[in-house]
Design an enzyme around this catalytic site. Structure first.
Site, PDB file in Angstrom:
ATOM      1  N   ASP A 273       0.818  -1.219   0.000  1.00 27.17           N
ATOM      2  CA  ASP A 273       0.000   0.000   0.000  1.00 27.17           C
ATOM      3  C   ASP A 273       0.845   1.259   0.000  1.00 27.17           C
ATOM      4  O   ASP A 273       2.053   1.221   0.205  1.00 27.17           O
ATOM      5  CB  ASP A 273      -0.959  -0.005   1.203  1.00 27.17           C
ATOM      6  CG  ASP A 273      -0.268  -0.399   2.517  1.00 27.17           C
ATOM      7  OD1 ASP A 273       0.970  -0.398   2.562  1.00 27.17           O
ATOM      8  OD2 ASP A 273      -0.981  -0.708   3.483  1.00 27.17           O
TER       9      ASP A 273
ATOM     10  N   ASN B 231      -7.422  -2.212  14.097  1.00 26.00           N
ATOM     11  CA  ASN B 231      -8.838  -2.475  13.784  1.00 26.00           C
ATOM     12  C   ASN B 231      -8.998  -3.708  12.896  1.00 26.00           C
ATOM     13  O   ASN B 231     -10.060  -3.942  12.336  1.00 26.00           O
ATOM     14  CB  ASN B 231      -9.472  -1.249  13.107  1.00 26.00           C
ATOM     15  CG  ASN B 231      -8.772  -0.867  11.803  1.00 26.00           C
ATOM     16  OD1 ASN B 231      -7.870  -1.567  11.349  1.00 26.00           O
ATOM     17  ND2 ASN B 231      -9.187   0.245  11.224  1.00 26.00           N
TER      18      ASN B 231
ATOM     19  N   HIS C 161      -7.215  -4.287  10.086  1.00 29.57           N
ATOM     20  CA  HIS C 161      -6.927  -4.118   8.657  1.00 29.57           C
ATOM     21  C   HIS C 161      -5.674  -4.869   8.245  1.00 29.57           C
ATOM     22  O   HIS C 161      -4.751  -5.050   9.027  1.00 29.57           O
ATOM     23  CB  HIS C 161      -6.883  -2.642   8.241  1.00 29.57           C
ATOM     24  CG  HIS C 161      -5.689  -1.847   8.640  1.00 29.57           C
ATOM     25  ND1 HIS C 161      -5.771  -0.546   9.089  1.00 29.57           N
ATOM     26  CD2 HIS C 161      -4.366  -2.133   8.636  1.00 29.57           C
ATOM     27  CE1 HIS C 161      -4.563  -0.088   9.337  1.00 29.57           C
ATOM     28  NE2 HIS C 161      -3.683  -1.028   9.075  1.00 29.57           N
TER      29      HIS C 161
ATOM     30  N   GLU D 129      -9.614  -1.431   5.282  1.00 30.53           N
ATOM     31  CA  GLU D 129     -10.269  -1.109   6.553  1.00 30.53           C
ATOM     32  C   GLU D 129     -11.545  -1.945   6.746  1.00 30.53           C
ATOM     33  O   GLU D 129     -12.097  -2.475   5.769  1.00 30.53           O
ATOM     34  CB  GLU D 129     -10.631   0.381   6.564  1.00 30.53           C
ATOM     35  CG  GLU D 129      -9.436   1.323   6.413  1.00 30.53           C
ATOM     36  CD  GLU D 129      -8.625   1.494   7.691  1.00 30.53           C
ATOM     37  OE1 GLU D 129      -8.468   0.532   8.473  1.00 30.53           O
ATOM     38  OE2 GLU D 129      -8.130   2.618   7.904  1.00 30.53           O
TER      39      GLU D 129
END
Ligand SMILES: O=P(O)(O)OC[C@H]1O[C@](O)(CO)[C@@H](O)[C@@H]1O
Length: 241
Positions: free
Chosen positions: A67, A136, A138, A143
């Site tokens: 990413d 979280n 990811h 996400e």
């Protein structure tokens, strides 16, 4: 899913480095999937040490990173491209033409990641994909959402990710709000996956990823469906496993 628990961050990094080094030794032309963030820094240090000791040759290795922040050029010191150069690529004999990081700036509106996805498909299957885990859940920058993402594309970062990553920037406002990330589908195409997780703050989410229901609300949980995943974590992160 194989789970390997190591005593601490250093041991976790060494175990992961051994896997990546073995892959490069076995196939000098291997294609590796790389990750950024704090988690893999120790692993990259170990790989650099092995290279400096003459044990590793990166000259024919190809890499694809997961990413990149949208809006940050490769020269920006907070871009993931810069991070990779700084932590690994500048210290080993990799051919920079074989290094690929999603482009965070040079794409037409609505086309983020399109060329990257095409290049990956053309180049061949990633042998081992390295992943970190967001607090979280990811993986890459995928996400929590209502559906799993399929291909590389644009992601709106959640406030919790922006909050978690503000430590790398001067202030929270400087953290980009968007990123381009391999999709969950892209990640799942890798032959093997190594998920690295350390620290007590990831213990709850690691439990969800390994033992919870498979749901796009916890993107990493999809890894339960991959045929060859190795989770390498430290004792703190393994607390609830
Ligand atoms: O390793 P960290 O810094 O906790 O980040 C977790 C994950 O979130 C990211 O920052 C976003 O993809 C990854 O680079 C990383 O694997």
């Amino acid at each position: 899913m194989e789970v390997i628990v190591k005593k601490n961050y250093e041991e976790m990094s060494k175990a992961a480095a051994t896997l990546f080094a073995a892959e490069i030794m076995e196939n000098p032309k291997t294609i590796l999937g790389m990750a950024t963030g704090s988690t893999p820094v120790g692993l990259y240090k170990e790989l650099v040490k092995m290279y400096e000791a003459g044990d590793l040759d990166f000259s024919q290795v190809t890499t694809f990173n997961l990413d990149e922040y949208i809006g940050l050029a490769p020269e920006h010191d907070q871009s993931y491209h810069y991070f990779m150069n700084d932590n690994l690529f500048n210290h080993v004999n990799i051919n920079k033409e074989n290094v690929h990081v999603p482009d965070g700036v040079g794409f037409e509106a609505g086309e983020a990641g399109k060329a990257y996805e095409e290049l990956m498909a053309k180049t061949g299957q990633v042998e081992i994909q390295l992943l970190g885990l967001g607090c979280n859940g990811h993986i890459g920058f995928n996400e929590p959402a209502d559906e799993f993402t399929k291909v590389t594309g644009e992601i709106d970062l959640t406030d919790s990710t922006i909050e978690a990553n503000k430590r790398f920037f001067e202030k929270k406002e400087d953290v980009p709000r968007k990123a381009v990330s391999m999709g969950i589908g892209t990640i799942m195409r890798a032959k093997k996956i190594v998920l690295l997780v350390n620290g007590e703050n990831k213990a709850e989410i690691l439990k969800e990823v390994v033992n919870g229901p498979v749901t796009p609300k916890v993107p990493g949980s999809i890894l339960q469906f991959h045929p060859h995943v190795t989770v390498i974590c430290d004792e703190e992160a393994a607390k609830y496993l």
